[in-house]
Every structure is written in structure tokens, then in C-alpha cells.
Write an enzyme that holds these catalytic residues in place. Structure first.
Site, PDB file in Angstrom:
ATOM      1  N   LYS A 244       0.848  -1.184   0.000  1.00  0.00           N
ATOM      2  CA  LYS A 244       0.000   0.000   0.000  1.00  0.00           C
ATOM      3  C   LYS A 244       0.887   1.240   0.000  1.00  0.00           C
ATOM      4  CE  LYS A 244      -3.820   2.048   2.699  1.00  0.00           C
ATOM      5  NZ  LYS A 244      -4.717   1.840   3.851  1.00  0.00           N
ATOM      6  N   SER A 316      -9.527   2.181   2.245  1.00  0.00           N
ATOM      7  CA  SER A 316      -8.323   2.784   1.673  1.00  0.00           C
ATOM      8  C   SER A 316      -7.271   1.773   1.234  1.00  0.00           C
ATOM      9  CB  SER A 316      -7.703   3.779   2.658  1.00  0.00           C
ATOM     10  OG  SER A 316      -7.155   3.125   3.769  1.00  0.00           O
ATOM     11  N   SER A 340     -10.317  -0.141   6.857  1.00  0.00           N
ATOM     12  CA  SER A 340      -9.587  -0.017   5.596  1.00  0.00           C
ATOM     13  C   SER A 340      -9.039  -1.332   5.067  1.00  0.00           C
ATOM     14  CB  SER A 340      -8.442   0.991   5.733  1.00  0.00           C
ATOM     15  OG  SER A 340      -8.957   2.292   5.825  1.00  0.00           O
TER      16      SER A 340
END
Length: 627
Positions: A244, A316, A340
Site C-alpha cells: 500500500k 483505503s 480499511s
């Protein structure tokens, strides 16, 4: 668990100063306005508020009978303006004289301290430096549990290399590791396969921020050379993966998904990246994070769900979930503060674990909340999750919240000795399968008296986030943010949280921890993994949870009767803090007799105007360039 052990005590980070600052600035503004009017009344002329000096003015007024009389005339206006400011904090409890005293003290003492602290620690965004010394520990036991060693991974004997590259792409980490170890495939070959898939499907999914092919081929080449010399680093030796894009890697941008920061680079190697690099894993891409780790909207677009590309991933950790689901990487590392990981994993139908808070170090990772942020893996199976978690866990010396979590080996857990509860919203297939495997399954309810759990999480997350992005807001950069109804609104509201009420929220959080601990009468429980109340409760308490794919259903309003698009169905297996191995073992038992986690999304089932370029629009450089 010791019955007399004290509950975990969440502490208050330095961010609490934000609420006080907002409160006192408002009061000071009111004070300046009124005092200026007092001066005008006393002198008979208008005075610029910028030239007003509150202490000297009050001194002059007190020396003048006329000034004192004028001040009395202003009392009603003064009281109404001050009280209006204090009402915003539910603090209109003071007399007029006390309010004037508060404002004077704030002006002379508090605000200079606020500004000095801001200058010392808040002039750089992202929370990568100067973490709070106040640390949340979710551990329930009264004593530090004994640290257990590394897990004993199962052997994947008899694995043969498929002829089709797509079949290779959907193999598990353990299967791919066996192919590499048996020299049926090289890391260089695997890296090229996954880079091709990433570049082929990313135009549709919008899940990749940066391809790291130069680094990837160098790491793959090194992995192959080590193996040729007889050195094998373990199950991640030569395995490609993605990170990420809130996780720092030198030589590449770490954009945090935000147009404001899309050019930034750090020399720092994130702790989790160091762990994976030491294990021989090969980084192929920095994957999409929602802007500043909020939802799935980022500066390059919005990440789509491979199971239904007209849908977005939510959450996210959008890129890690979508890329793992679509077979673009064997695994990926994401993060969760509040949903997330759980939301995009559930939407994209992948197995993932949100580990116990503090399990994985966060040095070099953008921070939202130091008492909530967690890193964890998205994988093809619970077995892979166990392997990845085992490699990335451990004490990060620069992350005060990280600990040596005393996890037992999930591959050796005797699940027949476990009692597992199931909530009303549990997927009953999981209940029945685990019961057939000898697990004692019992109905279960979550009982706690703490109200507004979601509000406690919002106070904690938003105030902490504002402390890490104070300069961003002060500079007006929030006006550039990709989704104005997200962080900009929440962080402006966070300015209005007084310090005392932030502390009260943490006390309520401590009470919640105590009540959940006392009511946790089972070894684990099964329930909805995307229910917002459970998401908030689980993150506040620090519970680990497995996201478990349990099936597929038809999509709502399909574009054609013969569509292959589906909606993923999942459930959550929750365990107490530091009992991640129990959730992993139960998920492995369920997946040993089901194949929901092995399903492949219909990524080629496109919508109107969509296209998948073949060959990819982005050229893949020849491997020799990196030799």
C-alpha cells in the site's frame, strides 16, 4: 487470563492539544473583539484590533473610573459572545468574570505553549516522526505472555508448474514457494508474469500507483542467485508482492494517494518492507491507497472491484485488495485504522487478517492514529496469511506501540478444544463446517454498556489525524483534497474537540475494553465483518479478525442475464488480542474443506467503454536491463 488483571488503559496522545487550541483561539477572538470595543468606549474612537494589547488595556481600564463604567456597559455583549464560543464545547458553565479570567490566561500562557509545540513537532505532515510517548496496549493478561517462536509451515509436496500463466498467478504463496524451491520456475519468471498482469489490468482497476520493476528485477535476480548457491531464505524467497502506498520505499514515490504529496519520496525503509526484503520477497508495485488513507478515491481515480468492475472497492487498502483478488500479486500489505482492510477484503472476496494492534511495526508508514493503525496481509488463503504475518511481526524499535505478540503456531492448534461463539449475523455455513470439524459451536452475544462506540472511534481517529496533518490544514491544502466530504470535513470538526472530552473518550474506550474482555467467554466468535459497530469496537479494543470468503451471490441489476459478475459474501472470525493464531487456525480448518477462497473474479467482463489493452499500454522493459 488473570481474573484480577487491570483492563488495558488507552492513553491520550499529544494530539489532545488540538481541541484546546481551537477552543481558546475562539475565545481569544471574542475577547479581542470585545476588548477593542471597550477601548473605543473609553477613548471615544475606534481602535484597530491588531494593535490591541489585552493585558495593558485591562490595566488602563482599571485605572480609569470612566473606563470601568464603560466596561460595565459592555458586559451583556461580552457575556453573549464569550458564551457563544464556549457553547461549542458544551462548556457555557462559567460566570462572566471567570470567562474573562480564562481568556486572559489562555492568551498569556496557553497559546504560546501551543505554538511552541506546533513548531517543535507539527510542521511536517504524515506523523512519520516524533510519535506520541503515550501508548495503547490491548493486552488483556495481567502479565506479559511468553513469546513463542516462528511457525512451522506446512510443506506443499507434489506441486507442479501449470502450463497456463493465469493458473500460476492464482497459486498460493506456499505453492509458488515450492515451485521456486524445486526450481520449476525462477523468481525472474514470476516477477515478469505478475508485472505483465499488473500492467494489463490496471487500466481497468486503477489499483497501481507506481511500478517498481527495476527494483523488482534486481531483487528477483538476487533471489535466484542465492538459491543457485544453495541459500534458501524461506517461503517468501523470490515471491512478488505489493505494498500500500503509505509505506515508504527508498527510490520510489510514497504518495499517500494524495495530489498534494504525489511527488514526495523518503530515504526511509519502512520496517515492514525491511522484513519482507530480508525474507527474499520481491516488491513489484506500490498499490493504491485512498487519499491520505481514506476510502478508495485517490489522485489517479477510484479503484474498482474485480468481481464487479462497475463497483468500487471501498476502504483505503483498495489497491492491495483489488490486486490480490485479480491475481495481479500473490499477496499485498495493507493497513487499517477503521475498516480499511476489512471492507475492501470483503468487497473483493480475498482472505485477510487485521492483526492484534501492535503486532507489526509501523516505522516509515503514514500515520492516522498511533493507537489504532495496524498493518496486515491480503492473501489467497489463511495459510498464506499465517506465513506473511509470521514474517512481518515483531518488535519495531522505532515504533513504541509494536510488541513481540505471543502468538502460538496456528498450524498446530487443536481446534477440537476450542469453544467458538456465533452471532446472529454469522454466515451459518462456517458454523456448520467448523462444528463438523469438532469445534464446540455455541450461540453468542456481544454485550457492553458503552454508548456511541462509533463516536469514540471518530474522536480518537480524527484528532490524532489532525495532529499529524496540522500544517496541511493550516496551509489550506485540504481545499485540494480529492473528496471534500471526507477528511476536510472531519478534520475541521476535529479542531472543535476539547482536550478534556478527548480524554473522556479514551476513558470510555478503556471501559469498553474492560467490558469486552469480561464478556469474551469463548475462544473466538463469528460475525459480520463489515458491520460498522463491530468495525469500530474491534479497532478500539485491538481485536484481531480474519476476513473469510464464504460464497458469491448475483449482483444487483446485472448488465446482462449471462453476466459472470458476482457479489462476494464474507464473514469475520474474531479472537481476543494476541490470539490471532486461533482465528487463523479456524479459518484454515474452514478453507480446508471449501473452495470459496479459490474463486477467480471475472476481470475480463468489462463495462461500456472499458477496455483491457493487450499488450499493456505501459511497456515492460526487458529483464536484461536489470541484470
Amino acid at each position: 487470563m488473570c481474573a484480577r488483571a487491570p483492563p488495558a488503559s488507552p492513553r491520550v496522545p499529544a494530539a489532545i492539544i488540538v481541541g484546546v487550541l481551537a477552543s481558546l483561539v475562539l475565545c481569544f477572538a471574542a475577547h479581542s473583539t470585545i476588548a477593542t470595543s471597550e477601548h473605543s468606549c473609553w477613548t471615544g474612537r475606534q481602535t484597530s484590533s491588531s494593535a490591541f494589547n489585552p493585558p495593558n488595556m485591562h490595566s488602563s481600564l482599571l485605572e480609569s473610573k470612566n473606563g470601568s463604567e464603560c466596561v460595565k456597559k459592555m458586559k451583556m455583549t461580552e457575556a453573549s459572545q464569550y458564551k457563544a464560543a464556549f457553547k461549542l464545547f458544551d462548556a457555557d458553565i462559567f460566570t462572566e468574570n471567570k470567562i474573562v479570567e480564562i481568556v486572559k490566561g489562555a492568551t498569556e500562557l496557553n497559546i504560546p505553549i501551543f505554538r511552541a509545540n506546533w513548531k517543535a513537532v507539527a510542521s511536517v505532515n504524515g506523523g512519520l516522526h516524533d510519535p506520541s510517548v503515550l501508548v495503547f496496549n490491548p493486552e488483556w493478561g495481567g502479565k506479559e505472555n511468553k513469546h513463542h517462536g516462528k511457525f512451522e509451515y506446512p510443506s506443499e509436496h507434489g506441486v507442479k508448474r501449470p502450463e497456463n500463466e493465469e493458473d500460476i498467478a492464482y497459486m498460493t504463496v506456499l505453492e509458488l514457494g515450492q515451485l521456486i524451491r524445486s526450481k520449476q520456475i525462477t523468481s525472474m519468471e514470476l516477477t515478469e508474469i505478475f508485472l505483465k498482469r499488473l500492467k494489463r489490468y490496471n487500466p481497468v482497476l486503477e489499483a497501481v500507483v507506481t511500478y517498481t520493476e527495476e527494483l523488482a528485477y534486481k531483487q528477483a535476480k538476487k533471489a535466484d542467485e542465492l538459491l543457485a548457491s544453495g541459500e534458501y531464505l524461506g517461503p517468501l524467497h523470490g515471491i512478488p508482492y505489493g505494498l500500500k502506498d503509505i509505506i515508504a520505499v527508498p527510490g520510489y514515490k510514497t504518495t499517500w494517494g494524495s495530489k498534494t504529496f504525489k511527488e514526495q519520496q523518503f530515504d526511509t525503509e519502512a520496517w515492514v518492507y525491511k522484513r519482507l526484503k530480508a525474507a527474499g520477497a520481491v516488491l513489484v508495485a506500490k498499490l493504491v491507497t485512498g487519499s491520505l488513507a481514506y476510502d478508495d478515491i485517490w489522485f489517479g481515480g477510484r479503484t474498482r472491484n474485480p468481481w464487479n468492475i462497475e463497483e468500487f472497492t471501498t476502504g483505503s487498502s483498495a489497491g492491495p485488495a483489488a490486486c490480490t483478488s485479480a491475481g495481479l500479486v500473490p499477496f499485498a500489505i495493507g493497513s487499517e485504522t477503521a475498516g480499511s482492510m476489512t471492507y475492501p477484503a470483503a468487497r473483493c472476496g480475498v482472505t485477510a487478517i487485521r492483526p492484534t494492534f501492535g503486532t507489526v511495526g509501523r516505522t516509515g508508514v503514514m500515520s492516522i492514529s498511533e493507537s489504532l493503525d495496524k498493518l496486515g496481509p491480503f492473501c489467497r488463503s489463511a495459510k498464506d496469511c499465517a506465513v506473511i504475518l509470521d514474517i512481518i511481526r515483531g518488535k519495531d524499535p522505532d515504533d513504541l506501540s509494536s510488541r513481540e505478540i505471543p502468538l502460538k503456531d496456528p498450524f498446530s492448534v487443536d481446534i477440537t478444544k476450542l469453544t467458538v461463539g456465533y452471532l446472529d449475523d454469522a454466515e451459518m455455513e462456517v458454523v456448520h463446517v467448523l462444528a463438523s470439524k469438532g469445534v464446540n459451536m455455541v450461540p453468542y452475544e456481544l454485550n457492553y454498556t458503552v454508548e456511541r462506540v462509533q463516536g469514540i472511534l471518530n474522536f480518537t481517529m480524527d484528532v490524532d489525524m489532525l495532529a499529524h496533518f496540522d500544517e496541511w490544514q493550516r496551509d489550506g491544502k485540504d481545499d485540494e483534497y480529492e473528496a471534500q466530504d471526507q477528511w476536510p470535513v472531519e478534520l475541521r470538526r476535529a479542531r472543535m474537540v476539547p482536550a478534556v472530552d478527548y480524554i473522556q473518550a479514551q476513558r470510555a474506550r478503556g471501559k469498553l475494553v474492560k467490558e469486552i474482555r469480561e464478556g469474551f467467554t469463548v475462544d473466538a466468535f463469528i460475525g459480520n465483518v463489515t458491520d460498522w459497530e463491530k468495525v469500530c469496537m474491534g479497532n478500539l479494543v485491538g481485536l484481531p479478525v480474519m476476513v473469510v470468503p464464504t460464497g458469491l451471490t448475483n449482483i444487483w441489476q446485472p448488465h446482462s442475464d449471462d453476466t459472470n459478475r458476482r457479489t462476494s459474501v464474507t464473514t469475520g472470525i474474531y479472537a481476543p488480542p494476541s490470539r490471532d493464531h486461533i482465528a487463523l487456525a479456524l479459518t484454515m480448518a474452514y478453507q480446508s474443506v471449501t473452495d470459496h477462497h479459490k474463486q477467480r473474479p471475472p476481470i475480463d467482463d468489462l463495462g461500456p467503454g472499458d477496455s483491457i489493452p493487450n499488450p499493456p499500454l505501459v511497456e515492460i522493459p526487458a529483464r536484461r536491463f536489470y541484470l
